[in-house]
Design a protein around this motif. Sequence first.
Motif, PDB file in Angstrom:
ATOM      1  N   ASN A  56       1.622  10.111   9.659  1.00 11.21           N
ATOM      2  CA  ASN A  56       2.010  10.890   8.722  1.00 11.21           C
ATOM      3  C   ASN A  56       0.737  11.342   7.677  1.00 11.21           C
ATOM      4  O   ASN A  56       0.102  10.790   7.097  1.00 11.21           O
ATOM      5  N   LYS A  57       0.443  12.798   7.878  1.00 13.44           N
ATOM      6  CA  LYS A  57      -0.895  13.223   7.199  1.00 13.44           C
ATOM      7  C   LYS A  57      -0.756  13.262   5.797  1.00 13.44           C
ATOM      8  O   LYS A  57      -1.748  12.942   5.185  1.00 13.44           O
ATOM      9  N   GLU A  58       0.519  13.391   5.133  1.00 11.39           N
ATOM     10  CA  GLU A  58       0.700  13.305   3.915  1.00 11.39           C
ATOM     11  C   GLU A  58       0.342  12.085   3.275  1.00 11.39           C
ATOM     12  O   GLU A  58      -0.601  12.045   2.313  1.00 11.39           O
ATOM     13  N   VAL A  59       0.709  10.910   3.766  1.00 12.46           N
ATOM     14  CA  VAL A  59       0.351   9.754   3.373  1.00 12.46           C
ATOM     15  C   VAL A  59      -0.990   9.372   3.503  1.00 12.46           C
ATOM     16  O   VAL A  59      -1.474   8.976   2.597  1.00 12.46           O
ATOM     17  N   LYS A  60      -1.490   9.710   4.516  1.00  5.83           N
ATOM     18  CA  LYS A  60      -3.006   9.507   4.723  1.00  5.83           C
ATOM     19  C   LYS A  60      -4.082  10.242   3.644  1.00  5.83           C
ATOM     20  O   LYS A  60      -4.969   9.648   3.131  1.00  5.83           O
ATOM     21  N   LEU A 115       0.817  -1.107  -0.226  1.00  7.20           N
ATOM     22  CA  LEU A 115      -0.075   0.002  -0.138  1.00  7.20           C
ATOM     23  C   LEU A 115       0.969   1.175  -0.059  1.00  7.20           C
ATOM     24  O   LEU A 115       0.517   1.916  -0.756  1.00  7.20           O
ATOM     25  N   LEU A 116       1.991   1.140   0.768  1.00  9.18           N
ATOM     26  CA  LEU A 116       2.906   2.480   0.796  1.00  9.18           C
ATOM     27  C   LEU A 116       3.533   2.400  -0.564  1.00  9.18           C
ATOM     28  O   LEU A 116       3.670   3.665  -0.786  1.00  9.18           O
ATOM     29  N   LEU A 117       4.076   1.375  -1.143  1.00 13.21           N
ATOM     30  CA  LEU A 117       4.805   1.577  -2.456  1.00 13.21           C
ATOM     31  C   LEU A 117       3.794   2.036  -3.463  1.00 13.21           C
ATOM     32  O   LEU A 117       4.051   3.141  -4.473  1.00 13.21           O
ATOM     33  N   PRO A 141       5.673   0.119   8.006  1.00 11.11           N
ATOM     34  CA  PRO A 141       4.647   1.047   7.367  1.00 11.11           C
ATOM     35  C   PRO A 141       3.643   1.691   8.096  1.00 11.11           C
ATOM     36  O   PRO A 141       3.157   2.783   7.978  1.00 11.11           O
ATOM     37  N   ILE A 142       3.204   1.010   9.320  1.00  4.99           N
ATOM     38  CA  ILE A 142       2.255   1.580  10.037  1.00  4.99           C
ATOM     39  C   ILE A 142       2.957   2.789  10.955  1.00  4.99           C
ATOM     40  O   ILE A 142       2.055   3.537  10.918  1.00  4.99           O
ATOM     41  N   ILE A 143       4.207   2.626  11.275  1.00  3.24           N
ATOM     42  CA  ILE A 143       4.878   3.752  12.118  1.00  3.24           C
ATOM     43  C   ILE A 143       5.002   4.797  11.074  1.00  3.24           C
ATOM     44  O   ILE A 143       4.773   6.088  11.632  1.00  3.24           O
ATOM     45  N   TYR A 144       5.240   4.587  10.014  1.00  7.98           N
ATOM     46  CA  TYR A 144       5.686   5.770   8.937  1.00  7.98           C
ATOM     47  C   TYR A 144       4.322   6.354   8.420  1.00  7.98           C
ATOM     48  O   TYR A 144       4.407   7.640   7.991  1.00  7.98           O
ATOM     49  N   SER A 145       3.242   5.658   8.219  1.00  8.60           N
ATOM     50  CA  SER A 145       2.159   6.150   7.704  1.00  8.60           C
ATOM     51  C   SER A 145       1.113   6.560   8.630  1.00  8.60           C
ATOM     52  O   SER A 145       0.455   7.608   8.300  1.00  8.60           O
TER      53      SER A 145
END
Length: 280
Positions: A258-262, A11-13, A251-255
């Motif tokens: 992170n408002k930009e990713v959400k 999902l992050l990729l 990915p959970i910690i980074y996303s």
Amino acid sequence: MYMFTLAGNCLLLITVRLSLELHTPMYFFLSSLSFIDICFSSTVVPVILRNTLSANKSISVRGCVFQMFFSLVLGVAECILLAVMAYDRFVAICKPLHYNVIMNMRFCIILAIIPWIFGLINSFIQVSITWQLPFCRSHHLNNFFCEVPAFLRLSCRDPWLNEIAILSNVPYLQVICFIVFLIMYMIIFTIIKIRSSQGREKAFSTCASHLTVVSLYYGTIIFMYLKPRSSLETDNIVSVLYTVVTPMLNPIIYSIRNKEVKNCIMNIKNRANFFKNILM
């Protein structure tokens, strides 16, 4: 946990790939981390799942060599990539006006390749000297996957050369850890000087996420390889932490923080729903 690892990192990729606003050095390195996490877990976890569900818990010698080689490559690559990501955050926060000049695409690609080069060299050395040992005690490996410390217990010869090779990695690992935490300290010192409360909050959020991932990964790796003679139960637990748990949490910690990713995930979801409604 393996499905969560694949889903979260994929999902992050996909989010970074489809969102133009995320085409920055920070998310380029984050995509590299997600790719390594997917490969790292996929090298180890499917074999664990097969052994859990099947009566046949054996693995071929060739399969064991491949698993050991690629897990070492990916483990070292992730270790160095986390240091690279810390440097990227240092430049972004401490030298914001020169960030785009310093972290240009060519330099980012070089920084992303370096961890793989070091990983391949280290893995080739470790695997080569490990499989030169005579294994006459047992063919039963008391570990979740083919890992160097577990093999040293099976040798009927004193594995002093292997232990030296393992311990020779510790100094550069400690140096990397020291550099990373020194960089994070300098970043935090710079953040304190930021007058805008919104800017401080955003910078602290990014650094807190990275520091959490670094502490989880480096802590388990150092514990595992600084104590090759530790108990089997401890080794097995630590192995699961850095091969299964950490790739799932990254990915959970980074996303989540992170408002930009959400926001980008929501935009992709809205676009998918829009096209779905048109087609229907």
